[in-house]
Design an enzyme around this catalytic site. Sequence first.
Site, short mmCIF file in Angstrom:
data_model
loop_
_atom_site.label_atom_id
_atom_site.label_comp_id
_atom_site.label_asym_id
_atom_site.label_seq_id
_atom_site.Cartn_x
_atom_site.Cartn_y
_atom_site.Cartn_z
N SER A 128 0.75 -1.16 0.07
CA SER A 128 0.11 0.09 0.06
C SER A 128 1.01 1.23 0.03
O SER A 128 0.73 2.36 0.89
CB SER A 128 -1.03 0.10 1.18
OG SER A 128 -1.71 -1.05 0.93
N ASP A 174 -7.03 -0.07 2.88
CA ASP A 174 -5.44 0.43 2.84
C ASP A 174 -5.68 1.84 3.36
O ASP A 174 -4.55 2.27 4.13
CB ASP A 174 -4.75 0.24 1.44
CG ASP A 174 -4.74 -1.06 0.96
OD1 ASP A 174 -5.23 -2.07 1.77
OD2 ASP A 174 -4.93 -1.04 -0.24
#
Length: 383
Positions: A128, A174
């Site tokens: 991420s 995320d």
Amino acid sequence: MSLKNLTHALFTERFGYAPTLTIQAPGRVNLIGEHTDYNDGFVLPCAIDYQTVIACAKRDDRQIRVIAADYEGQQDQFSLDSPIVSHPDQRWSDYVRGVIKHLQQRNADFGGADLVISGNVPQGAGLSSSASLEVAVGQAMQALYALPLDGVALALNGQEAENQFVGCNCGIMDQLISALGEKDHALLIDCRTLETRAVSVPEDIAVVIINSNVKRGLVDSEYNTRREQCEEAARFFGVKALRDVSPDLFFPIQHELDPIVAKRARHVISENDRTLAAADALAAGDMKLMGKLMAESHVSMRDDFEITVPPIDRLVEIVKSVIGDRGGVRMTGGGFGGCIVALMPLALVEPVRAAVAREYPLQTNGLKETFYVCKASEGAGTC
């Protein structure tokens, strides 16, 4: 040189004055709860001690100037008074532009800024880096201008920027963990309500991420196919999402579904149950149960959701052979390559590293792993 020192030095060199604020936002790893987010389910990620850092300061006009230290010091500049559109050839710029554009749609009451960005979240590893960048940019503007936006709003803003401006489909996990992460804790996230519960990670347990370095082919098309199959299963049961289908409802009539669709649904429904159980096991320090649940998750991803690949399965087996029932290991992320995540006592980190370095290339025709030892870390803020 630390990221903070690097961004400060480059800021002063390029802009001719010192920044007033430094912001960080972390990457993340998902401990359990895979492909459950877009099914309105549960996930259990933690923020990691790899982050995006931004040195920043207000401007007294309506210009945004931004420098990417990690892209050879490339610079972008745009006005808040003109329509914000994609950059013609700097893809990194679109993440910044998208976040600023969507912040304007939420709250137009901010002016210009100078930003210098650098990060050490590995790119393309499924940790991420993009969400970390989006949350960091949002946090920087929020802090500079005292915008009335909390962590959830900044996470949603980043997700909207990625979905609508950058054009990448992603769930909310995320950005949410990057914004809300807590030191030494994972975060149980309800992806429907966005409610969260901090879950302590035992202090003697390391979070180890191992990148298989398998190039992730097919991931976009297969991801979309899995989403469609999950939606088909939800329609069969007459519910909004598979979150609403209990095992008691599913198992007696799973044979009425298309066999492939039934396998996909079985993974999601069982994974939601595993994720809730894992949050309780981790909080209680029950690493034997946590390991069992992570192992079941991996088997489910391999056999029912069919998103693992042989090198990933080998990597999981090598790690499991060393840690036994003292921790857990499974694939993490979208699938078809990428990383595995393992929880293990600190004392086993080096034996695992040695076993993987020895066995993984032998079992995969010469592939070499990348090994990261992480700590569950705090979410976005000043640094």
